[in-house]
Design a protein around this motif. Structure first.
Motif, PDB file in Angstrom:
ATOM      1  N   GLY A  39       0.778  -1.243   0.000  1.00 35.60           N
ATOM      2  CA  GLY A  39       0.000   0.000   0.000  1.00 35.60           C
ATOM      3  C   GLY A  39       0.801   1.280   0.000  1.00 35.60           C
ATOM      4  N   SER A  40       2.086   1.204   0.334  1.00 36.78           N
ATOM      5  CA  SER A  40       2.883   2.437   0.279  1.00 36.78           C
ATOM      6  C   SER A  40       3.104   2.865  -1.167  1.00 36.78           C
ATOM      7  N   CYS A  41       2.996   1.933  -2.099  1.00 40.54           N
ATOM      8  CA  CYS A  41       3.243   2.264  -3.514  1.00 40.54           C
ATOM      9  C   CYS A  41       2.049   2.009  -4.429  1.00 40.54           C
ATOM     10  N   ARG A  50       0.471   5.562  -7.903  1.00 41.25           N
ATOM     11  CA  ARG A  50       1.380   6.205  -6.937  1.00 41.25           C
ATOM     12  C   ARG A  50       2.796   5.988  -7.442  1.00 41.25           C
ATOM     13  N   VAL A  51       3.690   5.542  -6.540  1.00 46.06           N
ATOM     14  CA  VAL A  51       5.036   5.159  -6.988  1.00 46.06           C
ATOM     15  C   VAL A  51       4.899   4.015  -7.990  1.00 46.06           C
ATOM     16  N   GLY A  52       3.977   3.111  -7.699  1.00 45.87           N
ATOM     17  CA  GLY A  52       3.655   2.012  -8.612  1.00 45.87           C
ATOM     18  C   GLY A  52       2.286   2.258  -9.237  1.00 45.87           C
ATOM     19  N   PRO A  53       1.979   1.513 -10.305  1.00 42.05           N
ATOM     20  CA  PRO A  53       0.690   1.692 -10.981  1.00 42.05           C
ATOM     21  C   PRO A  53      -0.472   1.193 -10.122  1.00 42.05           C
ATOM     22  N   SER A  54      -1.679   1.683 -10.402  1.00 38.24           N
ATOM     23  CA  SER A  54      -2.875   1.145  -9.751  1.00 38.24           C
ATOM     24  C   SER A  54      -2.972  -0.351 -10.048  1.00 38.24           C
ATOM     25  N   GLY A  57      -7.968  -4.301 -10.980  1.00 35.83           N
ATOM     26  CA  GLY A  57      -8.171  -5.250 -12.077  1.00 35.83           C
ATOM     27  C   GLY A  57      -6.897  -5.881 -12.606  1.00 35.83           C
ATOM     28  N   VAL A  58      -5.852  -5.915 -11.765  1.00 38.80           N
ATOM     29  CA  VAL A  58      -4.563  -6.411 -12.264  1.00 38.80           C
ATOM     30  C   VAL A  58      -4.607  -7.902 -12.590  1.00 38.80           C
ATOM     31  N   PHE A  59      -5.423  -8.653 -11.825  1.00 40.60           N
ATOM     32  CA  PHE A  59      -5.415 -10.105 -12.004  1.00 40.60           C
ATOM     33  C   PHE A  59      -5.908 -10.467 -13.404  1.00 40.60           C
ATOM     34  N   ASN A  81       0.823 -11.935 -19.046  1.00 39.15           N
ATOM     35  CA  ASN A  81      -0.355 -11.559 -18.259  1.00 39.15           C
ATOM     36  C   ASN A  81      -0.123 -11.856 -16.785  1.00 39.15           C
ATOM     37  N   TRP A  82      -0.858 -11.119 -15.933  1.00 41.57           N
ATOM     38  CA  TRP A  82      -0.737 -11.334 -14.488  1.00 41.57           C
ATOM     39  C   TRP A  82      -1.597 -12.489 -14.025  1.00 41.57           C
ATOM     40  N   THR A  83      -1.124 -13.694 -14.275  1.00 44.74           N
ATOM     41  CA  THR A  83      -1.743 -14.899 -13.733  1.00 44.74           C
ATOM     42  C   THR A  83      -1.289 -15.044 -12.289  1.00 44.74           C
ATOM     43  N   ASN A  86       2.447 -15.855 -12.308  1.00 41.22           N
ATOM     44  CA  ASN A  86       3.322 -14.721 -12.594  1.00 41.22           C
ATOM     45  C   ASN A  86       3.342 -13.710 -11.450  1.00 41.22           C
ATOM     46  N   LEU A  87       2.182 -13.488 -10.821  1.00 40.34           N
ATOM     47  CA  LEU A  87       2.153 -12.587  -9.669  1.00 40.34           C
ATOM     48  C   LEU A  87       3.042 -13.129  -8.551  1.00 40.34           C
ATOM     49  N   GLU A  88       2.920 -14.423  -8.293  1.00 39.26           N
ATOM     50  CA  GLU A  88       3.725 -15.058  -7.250  1.00 39.26           C
ATOM     51  C   GLU A  88       5.224 -14.883  -7.552  1.00 39.26           C
ATOM     52  N   ALA A 107      10.537  -9.124  -0.436  1.00 35.42           N
ATOM     53  CA  ALA A 107       9.445 -10.062  -0.705  1.00 35.42           C
ATOM     54  C   ALA A 107       8.760 -10.485   0.591  1.00 35.42           C
ATOM     55  N   PRO A 108       7.422 -10.402   0.633  1.00 38.74           N
ATOM     56  CA  PRO A 108       6.719 -10.938   1.805  1.00 38.74           C
ATOM     57  C   PRO A 108       6.915 -12.454   1.850  1.00 38.74           C
ATOM     58  N   PRO A 109       6.799 -13.071   3.020  1.00 30.72           N
ATOM     59  CA  PRO A 109       6.927 -14.527   3.104  1.00 30.72           C
ATOM     60  C   PRO A 109       5.830 -15.222   2.287  1.00 30.72           C
ATOM     61  N   TYR A 119      -6.350 -11.930  -2.583  1.00 31.48           N
ATOM     62  CA  TYR A 119      -7.086 -10.673  -2.440  1.00 31.48           C
ATOM     63  C   TYR A 119      -7.184  -9.969  -3.788  1.00 31.48           C
ATOM     64  N   LEU A 120      -6.068  -9.879  -4.515  1.00 27.82           N
ATOM     65  CA  LEU A 120      -6.097  -9.220  -5.828  1.00 27.82           C
ATOM     66  C   LEU A 120      -7.035  -9.957  -6.777  1.00 27.82           C
ATOM     67  N   GLN A 121      -7.037 -11.280  -6.698  1.00 25.72           N
ATOM     68  CA  GLN A 121      -7.920 -12.076  -7.555  1.00 25.72           C
ATOM     69  C   GLN A 121      -9.385 -11.829  -7.193  1.00 25.72           C
TER      70      GLN A 121
HETATM   71  C1  HEC Z   1       8.432   0.506  -2.967  1.00 25.87           C
HETATM   72  C2  HEC Z   1       7.268   0.605  -3.830  1.00 25.87           C
HETATM   73  C3  HEC Z   1       6.529  -0.665  -4.172  1.00 25.87           C
HETATM   74  C4  HEC Z   1       5.991  -1.604  -3.326  1.00 25.87           C
HETATM   75  C5  HEC Z   1       6.037  -1.635  -1.798  1.00 25.87           C
HETATM   76  C6  HEC Z   1       5.316  -2.573  -4.163  1.00 25.87           C
HETATM   77  N1  HEC Z   1       5.431  -2.232  -5.471  1.00 25.87           N
HETATM   78 FE1  HEC Z   1       4.617  -3.189  -7.050  1.00 25.87          FE
HETATM   79  N2  HEC Z   1       5.398  -1.836  -8.328  1.00 25.87           N
HETATM   80  C7  HEC Z   1       6.205  -0.767  -7.969  1.00 25.87           C
HETATM   81  C8  HEC Z   1       6.692  -0.085  -9.153  1.00 25.87           C
HETATM   82  C9  HEC Z   1       7.615   1.134  -9.178  1.00 25.87           C
HETATM   83  C10 HEC Z   1       6.140  -0.791 -10.249  1.00 25.87           C
HETATM   84  C11 HEC Z   1       6.387  -0.506 -11.736  1.00 25.87           C
HETATM   85  C12 HEC Z   1       7.439  -1.478 -12.205  1.00 25.87           C
HETATM   86  C13 HEC Z   1       8.019  -1.204 -13.571  1.00 25.87           C
HETATM   87  O1  HEC Z   1       7.517  -0.318 -14.303  1.00 25.87           O
HETATM   88  O2  HEC Z   1       9.000  -1.889 -13.918  1.00 25.87           O
HETATM   89  C14 HEC Z   1       5.327  -1.864  -9.696  1.00 25.87           C
HETATM   90  C15 HEC Z   1       4.597  -2.763 -10.462  1.00 25.87           C
HETATM   91  C16 HEC Z   1       3.838  -3.794  -9.951  1.00 25.87           C
HETATM   92  C17 HEC Z   1       3.053  -4.698 -10.752  1.00 25.87           C
HETATM   93  C18 HEC Z   1       2.867  -4.645 -12.247  1.00 25.87           C
HETATM   94  C19 HEC Z   1       1.546  -3.911 -12.544  1.00 25.87           C
HETATM   95  C20 HEC Z   1       1.218  -3.754 -13.995  1.00 25.87           C
HETATM   96  O3  HEC Z   1       0.382  -2.898 -14.287  1.00 25.87           O
HETATM   97  O4  HEC Z   1       1.770  -4.461 -14.843  1.00 25.87           O
HETATM   98  C21 HEC Z   1       2.470  -5.592  -9.896  1.00 25.87           C
HETATM   99  C22 HEC Z   1       1.567  -6.747 -10.254  1.00 25.87           C
HETATM  100  C23 HEC Z   1       2.888  -5.230  -8.563  1.00 25.87           C
HETATM  101  N3  HEC Z   1       3.723  -4.133  -8.624  1.00 25.87           N
HETATM  102  C24 HEC Z   1       2.498  -5.893  -7.423  1.00 25.87           C
HETATM  103  C25 HEC Z   1       2.900  -5.544  -6.141  1.00 25.87           C
HETATM  104  C26 HEC Z   1       2.455  -6.228  -4.960  1.00 25.87           C
HETATM  105  C27 HEC Z   1       1.474  -7.378  -4.928  1.00 25.87           C
HETATM  106  C28 HEC Z   1       3.078  -5.632  -3.902  1.00 25.87           C
HETATM  107  C29 HEC Z   1       3.017  -6.002  -2.450  1.00 25.87           C
HETATM  108  C30 HEC Z   1       3.463  -7.326  -2.120  1.00 25.87           C
HETATM  109  C31 HEC Z   1       3.893  -4.552  -4.433  1.00 25.87           C
HETATM  110  N4  HEC Z   1       3.752  -4.535  -5.790  1.00 25.87           N
HETATM  111  C32 HEC Z   1       4.659  -3.682  -3.664  1.00 25.87           C
HETATM  112  C33 HEC Z   1       6.504  -0.376  -6.685  1.00 25.87           C
HETATM  113  C34 HEC Z   1       6.173  -1.078  -5.528  1.00 25.87           C
END
Ligand code: HEC
Length: 124
Positions: A39-41, A50-54, A57-59, A81-83, A86-88, A107-109, A119-121
Motif C-alpha cells: 500500500g505504500s506504492c 502512486r510510486v507504482g501503478p494502480s 483489475g490487475v489479475f 499476463n498477471w496470472t 506470474n504474480l507469485e 518479498a513478503p513470506p 485478495y487481488l484475484q
Molecule cells: C516501494 C514501492 C513498491 C511496493 C512496496 C510494491 N510495489 Fe509493485 N510496483 C512498484 C513499481 C515502481 C512498479 C512498476 C514497475 C516497472 O515499471 O518496472 C510496480 C509494479 C507492480 C506490478 C505490475 C503492474 C502492472 O500494471 O503491470 C504488480 C503486479 C505489482 N507491482 C504488485 C505488487 C504487490 C502485490 C506488492 C506487495 C506485495 C507490491 N507490488 C509492492 C513499486 C512497488
C-alpha cells in the motif's frame, strides 16, 4: 470458596486471555497484508497511480497496461499476463522475474504472498 469479587476477577482474566488468544491466532487477511506490504506504492482504485501503478483489475490483465503510468521499458516489453503464477514469481523476486523492472521490494513470506494474490484475484 472464593469471595465473589475474586470470582469475577478470575472470570474477567479468563475471558480477556481467551480474546487475546483468538486475536493472535487469526491471521491478517489479504486486504490488510496488501495495505501493509504493497500500500505504500499501490492502490486498488482505478486510475490512482502512486510510486507504482494502480493494481485495480490487475489479475489476469496484461503487464504494463495501466494508462498514464510510466513503466520501466523492461515491464512494458515483458508481454505476459498477471496470472497467479506470474504474480507469485514477481512478488517473490521482481527483478529475477522481470530483469530491469523498477519495482524493488522486500518479498513478503510465501503465506503472505498467497493471501495478497488471493485478495487481488477477489477484486476482479
Ligand atoms: C516501494 C514501492 C513498491 C511496493 C512496496 C510494491 N510495489 Fe509493485 N510496483 C512498484 C513499481 C515502481 C512498479 C512498476 C514497475 C516497472 O515499471 O518496472 C510496480 C509494479 C507492480 C506490478 C505490475 C503492474 C502492472 O500494471 O503491470 C504488480 C503486479 C505489482 N507491482 C504488485 C505488487 C504487490 C502485490 C506488492 C506487495 C506485495 C507490491 N507490488 C509492492 C513499486 C512497488
Amino acid at each position: 470458596m472464593y469471595p465473589s469479587f475474586l470470582k469475577s476477577a478470575i472470570i474477567a482474566l479468563v475471558l480477556s486471555s481467551a480474546a487475546g488468544l483468538s486475536a493472535a491466532q487469526t491471521p491478517p487477511n489479504g486486504e490488510t497484508l496488501f495495505r501493509q506490504r504493497c500500500g505504500s506504492c499501490h492502490t486498488v482504485q482505478a486510475g490512482q497511480n502512486r510510486v507504482g501503478p494502480s493494481l485495480h483489475g490487475v489479475f489476469g490483465r496484461r503487464a504494463g497496461a495501466v494508462a498514464g503510468y510510466s513503466y520501466s521499458p523492461a515491464l512494458t516489453a515483458w508481454g505476459q499476463n498477471w496470472t497467479a503464477v506470474n504474480l507469485e514469481r514477481y512478488v517473490a523476486g521482481a527483478r529475477a522475474t522481470v530483469p530491469g523492472t523498477k519495482m524493488s521490494i522486500v518479498a513478503p513470506p510465501p503465506a503472505q504472498r498467497t493471501e495478497i494474490i488471493r485478495y487481488l484475484q477477489s477484486l476482479r
